[in-house]
Design an enzyme around this catalytic site. Sequence first.
Site, mmCIF file in Angstrom:
data_model
loop_
_atom_site.group_PDB
_atom_site.id
_atom_site.type_symbol
_atom_site.label_atom_id
_atom_site.label_comp_id
_atom_site.label_asym_id
_atom_site.label_seq_id
_atom_site.Cartn_x
_atom_site.Cartn_y
_atom_site.Cartn_z
ATOM 1 N N ASP A 10 0.828 -1.208 0.000
ATOM 2 C CA ASP A 10 0.000 0.000 0.000
ATOM 3 C C ASP A 10 0.865 1.262 0.000
ATOM 4 O O ASP A 10 1.972 1.254 0.542
ATOM 5 C CB ASP A 10 -0.913 -0.016 1.244
ATOM 6 C CG ASP A 10 -2.057 0.980 1.122
ATOM 7 O OD1 ASP A 10 -2.350 1.428 -0.009
ATOM 8 O OD2 ASP A 10 -2.648 1.329 2.151
ATOM 9 N N HIS A 27 2.428 3.223 -9.000
ATOM 10 C CA HIS A 27 2.329 1.782 -9.275
ATOM 11 C C HIS A 27 3.553 1.315 -10.071
ATOM 12 O O HIS A 27 4.101 0.253 -9.802
ATOM 13 C CB HIS A 27 1.051 1.464 -10.058
ATOM 14 C CG HIS A 27 -0.207 1.815 -9.305
ATOM 15 N ND1 HIS A 27 -0.382 1.520 -7.982
ATOM 16 C CD2 HIS A 27 -1.345 2.438 -9.698
ATOM 17 C CE1 HIS A 27 -1.575 1.939 -7.581
ATOM 18 N NE2 HIS A 27 -2.174 2.509 -8.601
ATOM 19 N N LEU A 121 11.616 -20.148 -4.573
ATOM 20 C CA LEU A 121 10.556 -19.356 -3.927
ATOM 21 C C LEU A 121 9.208 -19.556 -4.635
ATOM 22 O O LEU A 121 9.141 -19.529 -5.862
ATOM 23 C CB LEU A 121 10.948 -17.871 -3.997
ATOM 24 C CG LEU A 121 9.913 -16.882 -3.458
ATOM 25 C CD1 LEU A 121 9.880 -16.895 -1.942
ATOM 26 C CD2 LEU A 121 10.213 -15.464 -3.957
HETATM 27 C C1 FPP Z 1 -1.988 0.026 -3.384
HETATM 28 O O1 FPP Z 1 -1.533 1.361 -3.331
HETATM 29 C C2 FPP Z 1 -1.441 -0.664 -4.548
HETATM 30 C C3 FPP Z 1 -2.159 -1.271 -5.534
HETATM 31 C C4 FPP Z 1 -3.621 -1.318 -5.565
HETATM 32 C C5 FPP Z 1 -1.501 -1.911 -6.685
HETATM 33 C C6 FPP Z 1 -0.248 -2.684 -6.401
HETATM 34 C C7 FPP Z 1 0.447 -2.931 -7.660
HETATM 35 C C8 FPP Z 1 1.778 -2.890 -7.852
HETATM 36 C C9 FPP Z 1 2.758 -2.669 -6.767
HETATM 37 C C10 FPP Z 1 2.236 -3.038 -9.245
HETATM 38 C C11 FPP Z 1 3.003 -4.209 -9.577
HETATM 39 C C12 FPP Z 1 2.581 -5.521 -9.057
HETATM 40 C C13 FPP Z 1 3.000 -6.699 -9.589
HETATM 41 C C14 FPP Z 1 2.680 -7.971 -8.875
HETATM 42 C C15 FPP Z 1 3.795 -6.769 -10.811
HETATM 43 P P1 FPP Z 1 -2.614 2.550 -3.404
HETATM 44 O O2 FPP Z 1 -2.806 2.903 -4.819
HETATM 45 O O3 FPP Z 1 -3.848 2.119 -2.667
HETATM 46 O O4 FPP Z 1 -1.872 3.698 -2.618
HETATM 47 P P2 FPP Z 1 -2.543 4.841 -1.740
HETATM 48 O O5 FPP Z 1 -3.154 4.167 -0.533
HETATM 49 O O6 FPP Z 1 -1.395 5.714 -1.370
HETATM 50 O O7 FPP Z 1 -3.550 5.530 -2.615
#
Ligand code: FPP
Length: 246
Positions: A10, A27, A121
Site C-alpha cells: 500500500d 504503481h 521461492l
Molecule cells: C496500493 O496502493 C497498490 C495497488 C492497488 C496496486 C499494487 C500494484 C503494484 C505494486 C504493481 C506491480 C505488481 C506486480 C505484482 C507486478 P494505493 O494505490 O492504494 O496507494 P494509496 O493508498 O497511497 O492511494
Amino acid sequence: MPRHVAIIMDGNGRWAKQRNLPRTAGHREGVKSVRAVVEESARRGVEILTLFAFSSENWRRPRTEVNILMELFISALRNEVRRLHENKVRLRVIGERAAFPERLQHRIAEAEALTADNTGLHLQVAANYGGRWDITQAARRLIAEVQAGLLDPESIDERVFASHLSFPDLPEPDLFIRTGGEQRLSNFVLWQSAYAELYFSEVLWPDFDEAAYGQALEDYARRQRRFGRTGDQIEAPTLVGARARG
Ligand code: FPP
C-alpha cells in the site's frame, strides 16, 4: 525466518502524490519494490511470498487507473517471467482471473505453466482476490460436492474447509505485512492469516526496499508465537509436557 510472508503493498498513490505525479507513476515505481522483495525473500530463504496486487474492490477505482494497472501486470509478466524462471521461482496467481482481459489471463497461464515445476521461492500474486471471495468460493465448491453425493456434510471440519481455499497445498502465512501506514487487513487472506503475526510499516510501498523488509523480518524473529498455548509451554516445551503427562 517466516516460511510464508503475505504483503499488502500500500502507498503507491500517496508516493506519487507527494511528487506531484499521477497515481499510476506510484504503481510503476512499486514494481521495483516487488522485484527487491522477491529477490530478498529468495536470498533469505522465505519459501512463499504472497503479494496483494489487485483486490476484488479495486475495480471501483477510476477506469484509467484500472486499465493502467492491467497493462502494468501484463508488462511485468512479459519482462520478469524469464528472470523469475532462471531463479527457480514458481509463480502462481490466486483470485478470480476470469474477470481480467484475455491477454492478461493468457500471460498468467503461460507464466504459471513455465514455472510450475520450479523448486525455489513460491511467488503468489493475489489478483482480483478477496479473503471473503476465497471463503465464499470454498463454500460454493463444498456445497456442490455435497449435492453431487461426493461429500458427507458431517465430515466438513476446518481441515476439509481449508482444503477448498485458494492455496491448500501451502502453509499459511506466518508474517502479514502492510506498508503505507494503515493498520487494516482490507480483506486480504483472512482465513489463512488467523495466526499470522501482523507487521505494519509506515514506509510507502515504492520506498519499501531490502532494508525495510529486513526490519520486518527481524521484528518477526523477536515474536513469540503461541498458537493458543502459554508462554511457559513455548519456552520449556519438554518440561511442561513432562509435567502435563504427570
Ligand atoms: C496500493 O496502493 C497498490 C495497488 C492497488 C496496486 C499494487 C500494484 C503494484 C505494486 C504493481 C506491480 C505488481 C506486480 C505484482 C507486478 P494505493 O494505490 O492504494 O496507494 P494509496 O493508498 O497511497 O492511494
